[in-house]
Design a protein around this motif. Sequence first.
Motif, PDB file in Angstrom:
ATOM      1  N   ASP A  78      -8.567 -17.317 -37.645  1.00 10.24           N
ATOM      2  CA  ASP A  78      -8.567 -17.294 -39.275  1.00 10.24           C
ATOM      3  C   ASP A  78     -10.221 -17.768 -39.528  1.00 10.24           C
ATOM      4  O   ASP A  78     -10.801 -18.775 -39.190  1.00 10.24           O
ATOM      5  CB  ASP A  78      -7.586 -18.202 -39.620  1.00 10.24           C
ATOM      6  N   ILE A  79     -10.637 -16.441 -39.787  1.00  6.77           N
ATOM      7  CA  ILE A  79     -12.328 -16.680 -40.603  1.00  6.77           C
ATOM      8  C   ILE A  79     -12.189 -16.927 -41.627  1.00  6.77           C
ATOM      9  O   ILE A  79     -11.828 -16.740 -42.911  1.00  6.77           O
ATOM     10  CB  ILE A  79     -12.650 -15.286 -40.201  1.00  6.77           C
ATOM     11  N   THR A  80     -12.798 -17.854 -42.519  1.00  3.32           N
ATOM     12  CA  THR A  80     -12.924 -18.959 -43.818  1.00  3.32           C
ATOM     13  C   THR A  80     -13.960 -18.609 -43.534  1.00  3.32           C
ATOM     14  O   THR A  80     -14.558 -18.729 -45.257  1.00  3.32           O
ATOM     15  CB  THR A  80     -12.588 -19.831 -43.237  1.00  3.32           C
ATOM     16  N   GLY A  81     -14.890 -18.253 -42.934  1.00  9.48           N
ATOM     17  CA  GLY A  81     -16.355 -18.407 -43.175  1.00  9.48           C
ATOM     18  C   GLY A  81     -18.011 -17.143 -42.717  1.00  9.48           C
ATOM     19  O   GLY A  81     -17.127 -16.580 -41.843  1.00  9.48           O
ATOM     20  N   ALA A  82     -18.552 -17.028 -43.339  1.00 11.37           N
ATOM     21  CA  ALA A  82     -19.585 -15.860 -42.897  1.00 11.37           C
ATOM     22  C   ALA A  82     -20.652 -16.876 -43.052  1.00 11.37           C
ATOM     23  O   ALA A  82     -21.460 -17.138 -43.777  1.00 11.37           O
ATOM     24  CB  ALA A  82     -19.237 -14.902 -43.214  1.00 11.37           C
ATOM     25  N   ASP A 113     -27.064 -25.160 -37.929  1.00 14.45           N
ATOM     26  CA  ASP A 113     -25.389 -25.212 -39.106  1.00 14.45           C
ATOM     27  C   ASP A 113     -24.644 -24.245 -39.674  1.00 14.45           C
ATOM     28  O   ASP A 113     -24.344 -24.787 -40.041  1.00 14.45           O
ATOM     29  CB  ASP A 113     -26.111 -25.902 -39.936  1.00 14.45           C
ATOM     30  N   THR A 114     -24.683 -23.468 -38.622  1.00 16.36           N
ATOM     31  CA  THR A 114     -23.291 -22.324 -38.786  1.00 16.36           C
ATOM     32  C   THR A 114     -22.773 -22.912 -38.176  1.00 16.36           C
ATOM     33  O   THR A 114     -22.508 -22.882 -37.159  1.00 16.36           O
ATOM     34  CB  THR A 114     -24.220 -20.731 -37.978  1.00 16.36           C
ATOM     35  N   VAL A 174     -27.443 -11.443 -30.941  1.00 16.19           N
ATOM     36  CA  VAL A 174     -27.171 -11.661 -32.016  1.00 16.19           C
ATOM     37  C   VAL A 174     -25.428 -11.771 -30.493  1.00 16.19           C
ATOM     38  O   VAL A 174     -24.716 -12.895 -31.049  1.00 16.19           O
ATOM     39  CB  VAL A 174     -26.135 -10.201 -32.477  1.00 16.19           C
ATOM     40  N   ILE A 175     -25.171 -11.562 -29.782  1.00 15.23           N
ATOM     41  CA  ILE A 175     -24.084 -11.397 -28.985  1.00 15.23           C
ATOM     42  C   ILE A 175     -23.784 -13.216 -28.059  1.00 15.23           C
ATOM     43  O   ILE A 175     -22.652 -13.828 -27.817  1.00 15.23           O
ATOM     44  CB  ILE A 175     -23.603  -9.914 -27.787  1.00 15.23           C
ATOM     45  N   ARG A 176     -24.825 -12.932 -27.151  1.00  5.87           N
ATOM     46  CA  ARG A 176     -25.907 -14.624 -26.891  1.00  5.87           C
ATOM     47  C   ARG A 176     -25.209 -15.171 -28.352  1.00  5.87           C
ATOM     48  O   ARG A 176     -24.812 -16.321 -27.551  1.00  5.87           O
ATOM     49  CB  ARG A 176     -26.719 -14.893 -26.127  1.00  5.87           C
ATOM     50  N   THR A 177     -25.966 -15.510 -29.083  1.00  2.00           N
ATOM     51  CA  THR A 177     -26.081 -16.664 -30.439  1.00  2.00           C
ATOM     52  C   THR A 177     -24.089 -16.360 -30.568  1.00  2.00           C
ATOM     53  O   THR A 177     -24.536 -17.896 -30.857  1.00  2.00           O
ATOM     54  CB  THR A 177     -26.731 -15.893 -31.509  1.00  2.00           C
ATOM     55  N   ALA A 178     -23.625 -15.885 -30.625  1.00  2.87           N
ATOM     56  CA  ALA A 178     -22.281 -16.113 -31.659  1.00  2.87           C
ATOM     57  C   ALA A 178     -21.874 -16.525 -29.857  1.00  2.87           C
ATOM     58  O   ALA A 178     -20.365 -17.739 -30.674  1.00  2.87           O
ATOM     59  CB  ALA A 178     -21.843 -14.731 -31.023  1.00  2.87           C
ATOM     60  N   GLU A 179     -21.756 -16.078 -28.458  1.00  2.00           N
ATOM     61  CA  GLU A 179     -21.213 -17.097 -27.628  1.00  2.00           C
ATOM     62  C   GLU A 179     -21.108 -18.631 -27.964  1.00  2.00           C
ATOM     63  O   GLU A 179     -21.170 -19.315 -27.653  1.00  2.00           O
ATOM     64  CB  GLU A 179     -21.328 -16.003 -26.408  1.00  2.00           C
ATOM     65  N   MET A 180     -23.068 -18.639 -27.773  1.00  2.00           N
ATOM     66  CA  MET A 180     -23.277 -20.252 -28.339  1.00  2.00           C
ATOM     67  C   MET A 180     -22.692 -21.347 -29.372  1.00  2.00           C
ATOM     68  O   MET A 180     -22.170 -21.872 -29.339  1.00  2.00           O
ATOM     69  CB  MET A 180     -25.317 -19.637 -27.583  1.00  2.00           C
ATOM     70  N   LEU A 181     -22.542 -20.376 -30.340  1.00  2.00           N
ATOM     71  CA  LEU A 181     -22.073 -21.241 -31.121  1.00  2.00           C
ATOM     72  C   LEU A 181     -20.505 -20.911 -31.513  1.00  2.00           C
ATOM     73  O   LEU A 181     -20.411 -21.419 -32.248  1.00  2.00           O
ATOM     74  CB  LEU A 181     -22.677 -20.424 -32.576  1.00  2.00           C
ATOM     75  N   ASP A 182     -19.689 -20.689 -30.819  1.00  2.00           N
ATOM     76  CA  ASP A 182     -18.379 -20.106 -30.893  1.00  2.00           C
ATOM     77  C   ASP A 182     -18.077 -19.012 -31.838  1.00  2.00           C
ATOM     78  O   ASP A 182     -17.179 -19.308 -32.394  1.00  2.00           O
ATOM     79  CB  ASP A 182     -17.266 -21.818 -30.826  1.00  2.00           C
ATOM     80  N   ILE A 183     -19.054 -18.525 -31.813  1.00  2.80           N
ATOM     81  CA  ILE A 183     -18.875 -17.120 -33.108  1.00  2.80           C
ATOM     82  C   ILE A 183     -17.249 -15.791 -32.278  1.00  2.80           C
ATOM     83  O   ILE A 183     -18.057 -15.687 -30.942  1.00  2.80           O
ATOM     84  CB  ILE A 183     -19.980 -17.135 -33.752  1.00  2.80           C
ATOM     85  N   TYR A 184     -16.981 -15.571 -32.878  1.00  4.09           N
ATOM     86  CA  TYR A 184     -15.678 -15.074 -32.009  1.00  4.09           C
ATOM     87  C   TYR A 184     -15.655 -12.972 -32.743  1.00  4.09           C
ATOM     88  O   TYR A 184     -15.045 -12.518 -32.351  1.00  4.09           O
ATOM     89  CB  TYR A 184     -14.279 -15.267 -31.536  1.00  4.09           C
ATOM     90  N   ALA A 185     -16.544 -12.937 -33.700  1.00  2.00           N
ATOM     91  CA  ALA A 185     -17.010 -12.027 -34.174  1.00  2.00           C
ATOM     92  C   ALA A 185     -18.024 -11.365 -34.987  1.00  2.00           C
ATOM     93  O   ALA A 185     -18.785 -12.177 -35.637  1.00  2.00           O
ATOM     94  CB  ALA A 185     -15.332 -11.621 -35.377  1.00  2.00           C
ATOM     95  N   VAL A 186     -18.746 -10.165 -34.892  1.00  2.00           N
ATOM     96  CA  VAL A 186     -20.113 -10.414 -35.499  1.00  2.00           C
ATOM     97  C   VAL A 186     -19.605  -8.486 -36.325  1.00  2.00           C
ATOM     98  O   VAL A 186     -18.912  -7.672 -35.843  1.00  2.00           O
ATOM     99  CB  VAL A 186     -21.078  -9.702 -34.144  1.00  2.00           C
ATOM    100  N   VAL A 231     -16.310 -17.793 -47.222  1.00  2.00           N
ATOM    101  CA  VAL A 231     -17.622 -19.065 -48.106  1.00  2.00           C
ATOM    102  C   VAL A 231     -19.077 -18.639 -46.844  1.00  2.00           C
ATOM    103  O   VAL A 231     -18.499 -17.994 -45.921  1.00  2.00           O
ATOM    104  CB  VAL A 231     -17.293 -19.694 -48.360  1.00  2.00           C
ATOM    105  N   SER A 232     -19.910 -19.566 -47.239  1.00  4.46           N
ATOM    106  CA  SER A 232     -20.771 -19.662 -46.602  1.00  4.46           C
ATOM    107  C   SER A 232     -20.326 -20.241 -45.374  1.00  4.46           C
ATOM    108  O   SER A 232     -19.759 -21.453 -45.040  1.00  4.46           O
ATOM    109  CB  SER A 232     -22.223 -20.398 -47.754  1.00  4.46           C
ATOM    110  N   GLY A 233     -21.186 -19.367 -44.405  1.00  2.00           N
ATOM    111  CA  GLY A 233     -20.375 -20.299 -42.819  1.00  2.00           C
ATOM    112  C   GLY A 233     -21.134 -21.375 -42.249  1.00  2.00           C
ATOM    113  O   GLY A 233     -21.529 -21.883 -41.457  1.00  2.00           O
ATOM    114  N   GLN A 234     -22.230 -21.862 -42.964  1.00  2.00           N
ATOM    115  CA  GLN A 234     -22.958 -22.545 -42.780  1.00  2.00           C
ATOM    116  C   GLN A 234     -22.785 -24.241 -43.114  1.00  2.00           C
ATOM    117  O   GLN A 234     -22.019 -23.860 -44.701  1.00  2.00           O
ATOM    118  CB  GLN A 234     -24.692 -22.783 -42.980  1.00  2.00           C
ATOM    119  N   SER A 235     -23.070 -24.946 -42.946  1.00  2.00           N
ATOM    120  CA  SER A 235     -22.615 -26.596 -43.262  1.00  2.00           C
ATOM    121  C   SER A 235     -23.333 -27.175 -44.906  1.00  2.00           C
ATOM    122  O   SER A 235     -24.952 -26.299 -44.415  1.00  2.00           O
ATOM    123  CB  SER A 235     -22.938 -27.496 -42.461  1.00  2.00           C
ATOM    124  N   ALA A 236     -23.181 -27.839 -45.622  1.00  2.00           N
ATOM    125  CA  ALA A 236     -23.828 -28.170 -46.480  1.00  2.00           C
ATOM    126  C   ALA A 236     -24.938 -29.079 -46.019  1.00  2.00           C
ATOM    127  O   ALA A 236     -24.418 -29.814 -45.047  1.00  2.00           O
ATOM    128  CB  ALA A 236     -22.746 -28.001 -47.683  1.00  2.00           C
TER     129      ALA A 236
END
Length: 117
Positions: A25-29, A41-42, A57-69, A112-117
């Motif tokens: 359930d992706i709510t941020g990007a 802060d993503t 890009v894929i390595r960054t996604a993996e490090m940040l527990d991001i599952y879609a690009v 919405v933004s996936g970066q912390s405010a």
Amino acid sequence: MDIAKIAETVSAEIIYRAENSSDLDITGAVAADLMSEVMLDTEEGSLIITGLINPQVIRTAEMLDIYAVLFIRGKNIPQSILELAQDRGVTVMRTDATMFEACGKLYTAGIVSGQSA
């Protein structure tokens, strides 16, 4: 928003769908071509939107527990990047939209933004 709805919203092709993607359930990007910007802060579980065609890009996604690009501008994705995404469990999509268009459509649809405010 699930992967299928994201793909529909931006007219994207799902190139590789990770096994875990049906639960997402992706709510941020976050949208950037510099992975150092993505790393600021993503939030976990966000979507990366980028025009950078690079294994980082894929390595960054993996490090940040991001599952879609989402790769933009209809760029061809090399097999080596797809293999890395498969190995790391990262869903890969591609759209002909520009970054501006993709972000606008997703924002309008509730992402919405996936970066912390």
